[in-house]
Every structure is written in structure tokens, then in C-alpha cells.
Design an enzyme around this catalytic site. Structure first.
Site, PDB file in Angstrom:
ATOM      1  N   THR A  94      37.554 -29.508  22.103  1.00  0.00           N
ATOM      2  CA  THR A  94      38.995 -29.474  21.836  1.00  0.00           C
ATOM      3  C   THR A  94      39.244 -28.414  20.775  1.00  0.00           C
ATOM      4  OG1 THR A  94      39.140 -31.847  22.241  1.00  0.00           O
ATOM      5  CG2 THR A  94      41.011 -30.816  21.117  1.00  0.00           C
TER       6      THR A  94
ATOM      7  N   LYS B 218      41.062 -32.233  12.754  1.00  0.00           N
ATOM      8  CA  LYS B 218      41.138 -30.853  13.271  1.00  0.00           C
ATOM      9  C   LYS B 218      42.164 -30.756  14.405  1.00  0.00           C
ATOM     10  CE  LYS B 218      38.249 -30.480  16.434  1.00  0.00           C
ATOM     11  NZ  LYS B 218      38.171 -30.733  17.863  1.00  0.00           N
TER      12      LYS B 218
ATOM     13  N   LYS C 266      45.615 -31.443  25.916  1.00  0.00           N
ATOM     14  CA  LYS C 266      44.721 -32.266  25.087  1.00  0.00           C
ATOM     15  C   LYS C 266      45.326 -32.499  23.699  1.00  0.00           C
ATOM     16  CE  LYS C 266      40.991 -34.053  23.226  1.00  0.00           C
ATOM     17  NZ  LYS C 266      40.148 -35.161  23.535  1.00  0.00           N
TER      18      LYS C 266
HETATM   19  P1  NAD Z   1      29.637 -33.609  17.298  1.00  0.00           P
HETATM   20  O1  NAD Z   1      29.994 -33.157  15.934  1.00  0.00           O
HETATM   21  O2  NAD Z   1      28.977 -34.926  17.492  1.00  0.00           O
HETATM   22  O3  NAD Z   1      28.728 -32.509  18.037  1.00  0.00           O
HETATM   23  C1  NAD Z   1      28.897 -31.132  17.945  1.00  0.00           C
HETATM   24  C2  NAD Z   1      27.549 -30.472  18.257  1.00  0.00           C
HETATM   25  O4  NAD Z   1      27.703 -29.054  18.259  1.00  0.00           O
HETATM   26  C3  NAD Z   1      26.458 -30.803  17.236  1.00  0.00           C
HETATM   27  O5  NAD Z   1      25.283 -31.169  17.922  1.00  0.00           O
HETATM   28  C4  NAD Z   1      26.261 -29.495  16.473  1.00  0.00           C
HETATM   29  O6  NAD Z   1      24.927 -29.324  16.022  1.00  0.00           O
HETATM   30  C5  NAD Z   1      26.618 -28.485  17.541  1.00  0.00           C
HETATM   31  N1  NAD Z   1      27.075 -27.209  16.999  1.00  0.00           N
HETATM   32  C6  NAD Z   1      28.038 -26.993  16.071  1.00  0.00           C
HETATM   33  N2  NAD Z   1      28.214 -25.677  15.868  1.00  0.00           N
HETATM   34  C7  NAD Z   1      27.342 -25.055  16.693  1.00  0.00           C
HETATM   35  C8  NAD Z   1      27.028 -23.704  16.941  1.00  0.00           C
HETATM   36  N3  NAD Z   1      27.662 -22.734  16.291  1.00  0.00           N
HETATM   37  N4  NAD Z   1      26.068 -23.418  17.850  1.00  0.00           N
HETATM   38  C9  NAD Z   1      25.433 -24.416  18.511  1.00  0.00           C
HETATM   39  N5  NAD Z   1      25.677 -25.705  18.322  1.00  0.00           N
HETATM   40  C10 NAD Z   1      26.619 -26.021  17.416  1.00  0.00           C
HETATM   41  O7  NAD Z   1      31.011 -33.548  18.141  1.00  0.00           O
HETATM   42  P2  NAD Z   1      31.431 -34.345  19.479  1.00  0.00           P
HETATM   43  O8  NAD Z   1      31.959 -35.693  19.119  1.00  0.00           O
HETATM   44  O9  NAD Z   1      30.357 -34.205  20.493  1.00  0.00           O
HETATM   45  O10 NAD Z   1      32.699 -33.468  19.904  1.00  0.00           O
HETATM   46  C11 NAD Z   1      32.598 -32.143  20.446  1.00  0.00           C
HETATM   47  C12 NAD Z   1      34.000 -31.684  20.830  1.00  0.00           C
HETATM   48  O11 NAD Z   1      34.562 -32.608  21.779  1.00  0.00           O
HETATM   49  C13 NAD Z   1      34.986 -31.636  19.649  1.00  0.00           C
HETATM   50  O12 NAD Z   1      35.875 -30.558  19.829  1.00  0.00           O
HETATM   51  C14 NAD Z   1      35.716 -32.975  19.759  1.00  0.00           C
HETATM   52  O13 NAD Z   1      37.011 -32.906  19.185  1.00  0.00           O
HETATM   53  C15 NAD Z   1      35.775 -33.153  21.271  1.00  0.00           C
HETATM   54  N6  NAD Z   1      35.865 -34.542  21.761  1.00  0.00           N
HETATM   55  C16 NAD Z   1      35.156 -35.565  21.200  1.00  0.00           C
HETATM   56  C17 NAD Z   1      35.273 -36.857  21.704  1.00  0.00           C
HETATM   57  C18 NAD Z   1      34.524 -38.036  21.134  1.00  0.00           C
HETATM   58  O14 NAD Z   1      34.885 -39.184  21.434  1.00  0.00           O
HETATM   59  N7  NAD Z   1      33.490 -37.831  20.341  1.00  0.00           N
HETATM   60  C19 NAD Z   1      36.097 -37.114  22.793  1.00  0.00           C
HETATM   61  C20 NAD Z   1      36.780 -36.046  23.373  1.00  0.00           C
HETATM   62  C21 NAD Z   1      36.655 -34.778  22.853  1.00  0.00           C
END
Ligand code: NAD
Length: 302
Positions: free
Chosen positions: A98, A241, A173
């Protein structure tokens, strides 16, 4: 079934179960993540490790991104050893994070110049939806590219809706996140009052969840609040965010978003307490501080 070669970048709470579903569906995966432990976990499930985002995209039919924020996606796609240097013409990059719709449109243009398709395809449905393949996916980009990518998206989601040109998926979204945050706010205040009044909180959640006051937030996060379980399914800092992006868009469109502004401030307070990595339900703690009352099964009252 056609076996696709897929690069997958970002193996966090969402990316890990999504990548595992793609492997279980028989696709070949090359994975990259900033920290190494999740990469090793996916390798144990049959994925190959990539040394850079560009390497994950190299020879892949599709490259999927599941990263935190706009700057992360920009860096991974356009930065040093980025996806743009590995992705071959005709392949498709799908960003399921997102992030800002405006940033998506910029990346779309950069990739299109190289003949690479780009979709913004953010999701909703939480980590449970990611594990079960029941996410809702809202997609922006070129329609033909969407149709080509649809079979891959079907492995991850149940409801997949094409929203229009690049950025439309993210714009949808962000609307979703306003709805999420404000229904969470409603659930928190309702539980705070129920607790202060000494009601049976389990019964409150049960009965409200079957009527006009029901919400996903109350039904799923209400019990966590009552049980003082603040582990993240969705991290508070990520919702903060999303609300920031919503307010930026409101600014551009000259649109007042008073509820969004208020709940954004409450999340900022949670982050200031150093608790941004907790689940979104932890925002109840900020309201509890204002009320000098903690939601609890044992509190007496009315
Ligand atoms: P998270 O913080 O658990 O995971 C993010 C991952 O990205 C981590 O493993 C981190 O090491 C990796 N990362 C960060 N920067 C990086 C880079 N420069 N290069 C490579 N890897 C990198 O986040 P999440 O909960 O998995 O969410 C990911 C996205 O999905 C976000 O934008 C969030 O808003 C969205 N989202 C989350 C949910 C939820 O329920 N968790 C639901 C819908 C959408």
C-alpha cells in the site's frame, strides 16, 4: 496449469504467506528481502534466493512486491540493482504494497518506457486472507496487463477488481484504509464505554457483531483488545502511513477529511510511545490514557 517464473520481493507478515501460496500452486519463485531469515524460510519451502531486486526480476514472467512504503518500492524498482535493471520487456511487475498513487504512476511510466508492464494491486483481508488466498485485490494499470496477470492474482485473492488506470488500485486502497481506521476507532470507543460501564465485553462484541454496529474491526480485533493481545496482524505504523497518504491526497484535492485527521493523530501518539510496531488494535491504549481507564473484563461499573 502454466508454471510461471515469479520474483517475489518483501517477505514480511503479508509477503511470506503470499509467497508460500504461489509455491504451493506450483510456480517457481526467486525471492529477495532486506533481512535474510524470511528468505531462508522460503528457500526451505522450495524458493530460490536472489541477491538483489534486479536478480529476482531477471528471467521472471512476473515480479511481485510486498514492501512497507513508497520510498521502499521506489528504491527496490528504480534504485541500484533495482527491478528495472532485471525485468525483461514483456514481463509484468505487480506492486501489492500500500503506497502513494502518485508514486505508482511515476514507476508505471518508467517501466512502460522499457516495455515492462506495471500494476498497482494493493490488497485487503489481513494475514488470514494472505494465508487462505482470500484477499480482496484492487488493481490499477493497463487492462491488457491486468488480464495477463489475473491468473496469478487468483492464487492470492478471491475478489479481484480492475479499478482503472495506474494509481486507481492504490486510490481505492486508501479509501479502504479510511474505512478501516474509522471503524477501528468506533470499535475502540464502544469497548471503552462497555468496559467503564461494567458490561460483559464478550457479550457486547457478540451482539454488536450481529447487527448494524458490526465491523470486521470489532469482530476480529475486539477480542484481541479484551485479551490485551497487541501482536501485529497489521502494524500500527503501516496504518499510520496509509492515513498520512490519505491526508496528502485530501490536501491535493482540497478535500476535508476530519475523521482521518483525528485517528492519524491518535496513531502518531501511539508511535510516540514507541509502540508503532504493535498491531493496529493497540491504538486503544491512547484512548485508554485519555480516559484513565483500561478495557478489562473485570472492571466494575453500571
Ligand atoms: P512487514 O513490515 O511485516 O514486512 C515488510 C517486509 O519488507 C519486511 O520483511 C522487510 O524486511 C522487507 N523490506 C523492507 N524494505 C525492503 C527493501 N528495501 N528491500 C527488500 N525488502 C525490504 O509489512 P506487511 O505487514 O507484510 O505489509 C507490507 C505492505 O502490505 C505494507 O504496505 C502494508 O501497508 C500492506 N498491507 C498489510 C496488511 C497486513 O494485514 N499486514 C494488509 C494489507 C496490506
Amino acid at each position: 496449469m502454466h508454471v510461471a517464473r515469479i520474483g517475489f520481493i518483501g517477505l514480511g507478515l503479508m509477503g511470506r504467506p503470499m509467497a508460500k501460496r504461489l509455491l504451493a500452486a506450483g510456480h517457481e519463485l526467486k525471492v529477495f528481502n532486506r533481512s535474510k531469515a524470511p528468505v531462508e524460510e522460503l528457500v526451505r519451502h522450495g524458493a530460490e534466493a536472489a541477491g538483489s531486486p534486479g536478480e529476482a526480476a531477471d528471467k521472471s514472467d512476473y515480479t511481485i512486491l510486498m514492501l512497507p512504503d513508497s520510498k521502499d518500492v521506489q528504491g527496490v524498482v528504480l534504485g541500484e540493482k533495482g527491478v528495472i535493471y532485471g525485468a525483461k520487456p514483456g514481463s509484468i511487475v505487480i506492486d501489492m504494497s500500500t503506497i502513494s498513487p502518485a508514486v505508482e504512476r511515476e514507476i508505471y511510466k518508467s517501466l512502460k518506457q522499457r516495455g515492462v508492464g506495471y500494476l498497482d494491486a494493493p490488497v485487503t483481508g489481513g494475514t488470514i486472507g494472505a494465508e487462505q488466498g482470500t484477499l480482496a485485490i484492487m488493481v490499477g494499470g493497463d487492462y491488457e496487463v491486468f488480464k495477463e496477470a489475473e491468473p496469478i492474482l487468483r492464487v492470492l485473492g478471491q475478489r479481484i477488481v480492475y479499478m482503472g488506470p495506474s494509481g486507481s488500485g492504490q486510490m481505492t486502497k486508501i479509501c479502504n484504509q479510511i474505512s478501516v481506521a474509522l471503524s477501528l476507532f468506533g470499535a475502540c470507543e464502544a469497548l471503552l464505554l462497555a468496559s467503564k460501564a461494567g458490561l460483559d465485553l464478550d457479550k457486547v462484541i457478540e451482539v454488536i457483531s450481529s447487527g448494524a454496529g458490526s465491523s470486521w474491526q470489532l469482530a476480529n480485533l475486539g477480542p484481541a483488545i479484551v485479551n490485551r493481545d497487541f501482536r501485529p496482524g497489521f502494524k500500527a505504523e503501516h496504518l499510520m502511513k496509509d492515513l498520512r497518504i490519505a491526508l496528502e491526497i485530501g490536501q491535493e484535492l482540497n478535500l476535508p477529511l476530519p475523521g482521518t485527521a483525528l485517528i492519524h493523530q491518535l496513531f502518531k501518539s501511539l508511535a510516540a510511545r514507541g509502540e508503532g510496531a504493535l498491531g493496529t488494535q493497540a491504538v486503544v491504549k491512547v484512548l485508554e490514557d485519555l480516559a484513565r481507564h483500561t478495557v478489562s473484563r473485570s472492571s466494575g461499573g453500571a
